[in-house]
Design a protein around this motif. Sequence first.
Motif, PDB file in Angstrom:
ATOM      1  N   ARG A 123       0.770  -1.164   0.144  1.00  0.00           N
ATOM      2  CA  ARG A 123      -0.092   0.084   0.091  1.00  0.00           C
ATOM      3  C   ARG A 123       0.857   1.414  -0.122  1.00  0.00           C
ATOM      4  O   ARG A 123       0.440   2.511  -0.467  1.00  0.00           O
ATOM      5  N   ALA A 124       2.008   1.143   0.511  1.00  0.00           N
ATOM      6  CA  ALA A 124       2.861   2.486   0.801  1.00  0.00           C
ATOM      7  C   ALA A 124       3.911   2.764  -0.362  1.00  0.00           C
ATOM      8  O   ALA A 124       4.191   3.719  -0.553  1.00  0.00           O
ATOM      9  N   GLY A 195      -0.149   1.074   9.207  1.00  0.00           N
ATOM     10  CA  GLY A 195      -0.924   0.337   8.205  1.00  0.00           C
ATOM     11  C   GLY A 195      -2.133  -0.252   9.038  1.00  0.00           C
ATOM     12  O   GLY A 195      -1.770  -1.486   9.725  1.00  0.00           O
ATOM     13  N   ARG A 196      -3.085   0.167   8.970  1.00  0.00           N
ATOM     14  CA  ARG A 196      -4.249  -0.509   9.986  1.00  0.00           C
ATOM     15  C   ARG A 196      -5.210  -1.180   8.907  1.00  0.00           C
ATOM     16  O   ARG A 196      -5.737  -0.698   7.996  1.00  0.00           O
ATOM     17  N   ILE A 224       3.214  -1.846  11.914  1.00  0.00           N
ATOM     18  CA  ILE A 224       4.156  -0.493  11.704  1.00  0.00           C
ATOM     19  C   ILE A 224       5.206  -0.783  10.897  1.00  0.00           C
ATOM     20  O   ILE A 224       5.965  -1.730  11.415  1.00  0.00           O
ATOM     21  N   ILE A 225       5.760  -0.086   9.862  1.00  0.00           N
ATOM     22  CA  ILE A 225       7.044  -0.284   9.152  1.00  0.00           C
ATOM     23  C   ILE A 225       7.780   0.989   9.574  1.00  0.00           C
ATOM     24  O   ILE A 225       7.495   2.296   9.058  1.00  0.00           O
ATOM     25  N   ASP A 241       2.095   9.754  -1.690  1.00  0.00           N
ATOM     26  CA  ASP A 241       3.278   9.695  -1.713  1.00  0.00           C
ATOM     27  C   ASP A 241       3.649   8.329  -1.684  1.00  0.00           C
ATOM     28  O   ASP A 241       3.133   7.430  -1.221  1.00  0.00           O
ATOM     29  N   LEU A 242       5.097   8.062  -2.221  1.00  0.00           N
ATOM     30  CA  LEU A 242       5.591   6.506  -2.195  1.00  0.00           C
ATOM     31  C   LEU A 242       6.659   6.339  -1.137  1.00  0.00           C
ATOM     32  O   LEU A 242       7.363   7.244  -0.999  1.00  0.00           O
ATOM     33  N   VAL A 243       6.563   5.558  -0.574  1.00  0.00           N
ATOM     34  CA  VAL A 243       7.796   5.490   0.669  1.00  0.00           C
ATOM     35  C   VAL A 243       8.524   4.218   0.050  1.00  0.00           C
ATOM     36  O   VAL A 243       8.008   2.954  -0.255  1.00  0.00           O
TER      37      VAL A 243
END
Length: 254
Positions: A123-124, A195-196, A224-225, A241-243
């Motif tokens: 997702r991130a 991330g929930r 959590i990351i 945004d992309l991580v």
Amino acid sequence: MSGQLFVIGTGPGNPEQMTPEALDVVDQATDFFGYGPYLDRLQLRDDQLRHASDNREELSRAGAALSMAADGAKVCVVSGGDPGVFAMAAAVCEAIENGPAAWRAVDLTILPGITAMLAVAARAGAPLGHDFCAISLSDNLKPWNIIEKRLELAAKAGFVIALYNPISRARPWQLGDAFKLLRDHLPPTTPVIFGRAAGRPDERIAVQTLAQADASMADMATCIIIGSAETRIIARLGRPDLVYTPRFLAEGKR
């Protein structure tokens, strides 16, 4: 006469992220052992039996499933995510190691699934694009000082860190303490992804810097990351945004 015992994961919660292999096992099995909300994710027939138990009863659940399989039944133990990541596969193996000889004769199959950190990462962007580790913040099975040591060493070693079981009513302080510890070893701009329920209707994905990271944003359904010093955020026009963590180290070569 020994039956069969399957250990499966339902994935992060989106029915489409449960593997076809696991779905095939669900169709075959007669009895299902697991935490109630995980069993609720399955579409069981009237002739298939549920054996729900509390989430903290892993060993007794594993033993009951092994006993039934040893008597000849086709049994399925159900986890969320991947059964081998902080889940029931280890509990089943532990029960076999310490249980009666008949349990060692059970035909055991453990199937891989999609674990929460993979769903959150997708997702991130690609925060797990380089070396990473997963750490559970629950101190039910290991003391807190070991958790602190692992967090410190992982941060110093440059791993991206996925945190499971970050907070609960009984442990409201641990995530805040983990962030405080990590701030001593990582840049304040390090991305932190909350991330929930990734992939479910109530999904919530949020990104903060480590300096801003607020433990109150998490609950037990949150993975959590925490990035490494190499992890970065790519701003996009009109898009989230992309991580991502580059596949090369800053001092290395492409």
